[in-house]
Write an enzyme that holds these catalytic residues in place. Structure first.
Site, PDB file in Angstrom:
ATOM      1  N   PHE A 390      18.422  19.424  -8.355  1.00  0.00           N
ATOM      2  CA  PHE A 390      19.189  18.178  -8.440  1.00  0.00           C
ATOM      3  C   PHE A 390      20.562  18.354  -9.101  1.00  0.00           C
ATOM      4  O   PHE A 390      21.001  17.503  -9.882  1.00  0.00           O
ATOM      5  CB  PHE A 390      18.377  17.092  -9.179  1.00  0.00           C
ATOM      6  CG  PHE A 390      16.930  17.099  -8.803  1.00  0.00           C
ATOM      7  CD1 PHE A 390      16.545  16.809  -7.500  1.00  0.00           C
ATOM      8  CD2 PHE A 390      15.957  17.459  -9.714  1.00  0.00           C
ATOM      9  CE1 PHE A 390      15.215  16.861  -7.126  1.00  0.00           C
ATOM     10  CE2 PHE A 390      14.610  17.511  -9.346  1.00  0.00           C
ATOM     11  CZ  PHE A 390      14.241  17.215  -8.051  1.00  0.00           C
ATOM     12  N   CYS A 391      21.231  19.457  -8.809  1.00  0.00           N
ATOM     13  CA  CYS A 391      22.567  19.723  -9.386  1.00  0.00           C
ATOM     14  C   CYS A 391      22.533  19.653 -10.912  1.00  0.00           C
ATOM     15  O   CYS A 391      23.476  19.174 -11.547  1.00  0.00           O
ATOM     16  CB  CYS A 391      23.616  18.748  -8.864  1.00  0.00           C
ATOM     17  SG  CYS A 391      23.909  18.905  -7.123  1.00  0.00           S
ATOM     18  N   ALA A 392      21.420  20.078 -11.491  1.00  0.00           N
ATOM     19  CA  ALA A 392      21.316  20.087 -12.953  1.00  0.00           C
ATOM     20  C   ALA A 392      20.492  21.319 -13.338  1.00  0.00           C
ATOM     21  O   ALA A 392      19.432  21.215 -13.966  1.00  0.00           O
ATOM     22  CB  ALA A 392      20.655  18.798 -13.442  1.00  0.00           C
TER      23      ALA A 392
END
Ligand SMILES: Cc1ncc(COP(=O)(O)O)c(C=O)c1O
Length: 482
Positions: A390-392
């Site tokens: 999740f782009c994290a």
């Protein structure tokens, strides 16, 4: 009409009995909410969209505003034609509406960008950091609230509590250890991974006491919680804020950046060109006033109109109804998913505390890759989720307890174009229009998957880390083509 425990009627349509008006009325206004999509066993099923943390669908009132407006559409600013004057007025009305929506200080300016990511990059370039300046951020952040700061300042990361929340005492220590050097605390209003809501006003107070300012990445917050930046004179006010319209039912390509006018009046604009100047000679350019000087070129006028209407819709539905409904869905999902043997939930999975978080639920099914579970949910159950990091990446690595050695091995594999072992989770995320019956369908699907009841034949694309099912009848051209 009779329905089974999952709420499916004999016609296979999910009944929406769990929604109270005005949310039921609103569900009918969600464009595409009744679309049916192909499933592996053949035929079509109603699509369940549990990927709202990525983007929400459009609302009909938003689309209607766009359609009505397009009759009057013309480029804004300095056009003398009636339509240009009207468009300019509506554009500025939307700006005022957004300022009200976030409780901006009268000394703030609202700037329109493309999305949250562009807003943060814009702010990072405009704040003119010195070589010793520090930006404090956290391990929880989306990459969009991490990478832009690395380019312009020294970044100090605040760690997490064992539950995966931002560690407030570590934050206090970061201010003490970097005394006098911290210019900014850059922190998310809510996590796109765990749905945790950060106490941004408490953190604002800490930042201000340390002589720093605070930027809040409100990408996840904007459609789910009221935002109040508070007056600039308040010790707990928010200095800068960003969010995206596509996560709040207006997917027409607009982002927002709010901050004190004085910060954008100093120095050169980020992008220069048409609209940013009062006078240009062959030697000089004299920048014009805000907001124009920071919005080079023709803005996304239609997108801004859509956002303006979406703000109006959210406000008329009311935060109490939105928060109550989303908390009910979240509590139900946590309760049902945690009862399934072999399912691991991350973060605070206590249904009783659902009102304190957003409806963003990360989970895994023991023994199965997150990407495979997400694929089965899609191909066999018509449920749209998202899986991965999740782009994290740093945050997901922490909450999944990926050790340093494994992390290094993974880095090598990914750089060698093999994403087959990338750690991650499946994420179900809710919006105002989702129903308890949809949550039940997710729980039923996850229970079946955890019990091994799913079709075989899935194939892994190692380079992309994605699972597909050869022979799946996508038939996209039957649904939409250009
Ligand atoms: C917390 C957070 N910040 C920033 C972003 C980036 O938003 P955008 O893709 O609209 O720029 C996202 C998107 O998922 C997000 O969840």
């Amino acid at each position: 009409m009779a329905s089974d425990p999952a709420g499916r009627s004999s016609t296979g349509v999910i009944e929406q009995r769990s929604l109270e008006s005005p949310l039921l009325a609103l569900r009918r206004e969600v464009i595409g909410v009744d679309e049916r999509v192909p499933v592996l066993e053949g035929g079509l099923r109603p699509y369940v969209n549990f990927d709202n943390a990525a983007s929400t669908p459009a609302l009909r009132p938003v689309l209607s505003a766009v359609e009505e407006f397009l009759r009057w559409y013309a480029n804004v600013h300095r056009g003398t034609g009636y339509k240009s004057l009207l468009s300019s007025r509506v554009f500025e009305e939307a700006r005022d509406r957004v300022a009200g929506f976030v409780g901006a200080d009268p000394g703030d300016v609202v700037l329109f960008t493309k999305n949250t990511t562009e807003s943060i990059n814009h702010l990072a370039r405009r704040l003119a950091f010195g070589p010793d300046d520090v930006v404090v951020t956290t391990v929880m952040e989306h990459h969009s609230n991490e990478l832009p700061w690395r380019r312009v300042a020294r970044v100090v990361h605040v760690g997490l509590t064992p539950e995966g929340r931002v560690d407030a005492s570590a934050l206090e220590r970061a201010f003490v250890e970097n005394h006098g050097r911290v210019r900014l605390l850059a922190i998310s209003g809510a996590s796109n991974v765990t749905g945790y809501v950060n106490p941004v006003h408490d953190f604002a107070r800490l930042a201000h006491a340390a002589g720093a300012r605070i930027f809040v990445d409100a990408a996840q917050l904007a459609a789910h919680r009221p935002i109040d930046m508070r007056p600039a004179s308040a010790a707990d006010h928010i200095d800068f804020l960003a969010f995206s319209a596509h996560k709040m039912y207006a997917p027409f390509g607009v982002g927002v950046l709010v901050g004190p006018r004085r910060d954008f009046e100093q120095g050169d604009p980020d992008l220069v060109g048409g609209g940013t100047v009062d006078i240009v000679t062959l030697e000089n350019a004299y920048w014009t006033d805000l907001p124009d000087r920071e919005e080079a070129g023709t803005p996304n006028i239609v997108g801004v109109v859509a956002l303006g209407r979406a703000v109006g819709v959210l406000e008329s539905v009311g935060w109490e109804a939105i928060e109550r409904h989303e908390a009910e869905l979240t509590a139900r999902a946590l309760e049902r998913l945690s009862a399934i043997p072999g399912v691991a939930l991350y973060g605070d999975a206590d249904p009783g505390r659902a009102p304190g978080r957003l409806g963003v639920i990360p989970f895994n099914v023991r023994g199965l890759s997150h990407a495979l579970v997400a694929a089965i949910l899609s191909y066999e159950w018509a449920i749209g989720t998202r899986s991965g990091c999740f782009c994290a990446h740093p945050y997901v690595k922490e909450i999944l307890h990926v050790g340093a050695e494994d992390a290094e091995k993974l880095e090598r594999e990914i750089l060698a174009r093999d994403r087959s072992h990338v750690p991650g989770a499946v994420r179900a995320s809710f919006g105002i229009y989702n129903t308890a019956e949809e949550v039940d369908r997710l729980a039923e699907a996850v229970a079946a998957i955890a019990a091994g009841r799913f079709a075989g034949g899935y194939e892994l694309d190692r380079e992309r880390g994605e699972w597909t099912r050869p022979g799946f009848p996508f038939e996209f051209e039957k649904r939409f083509t250009l």
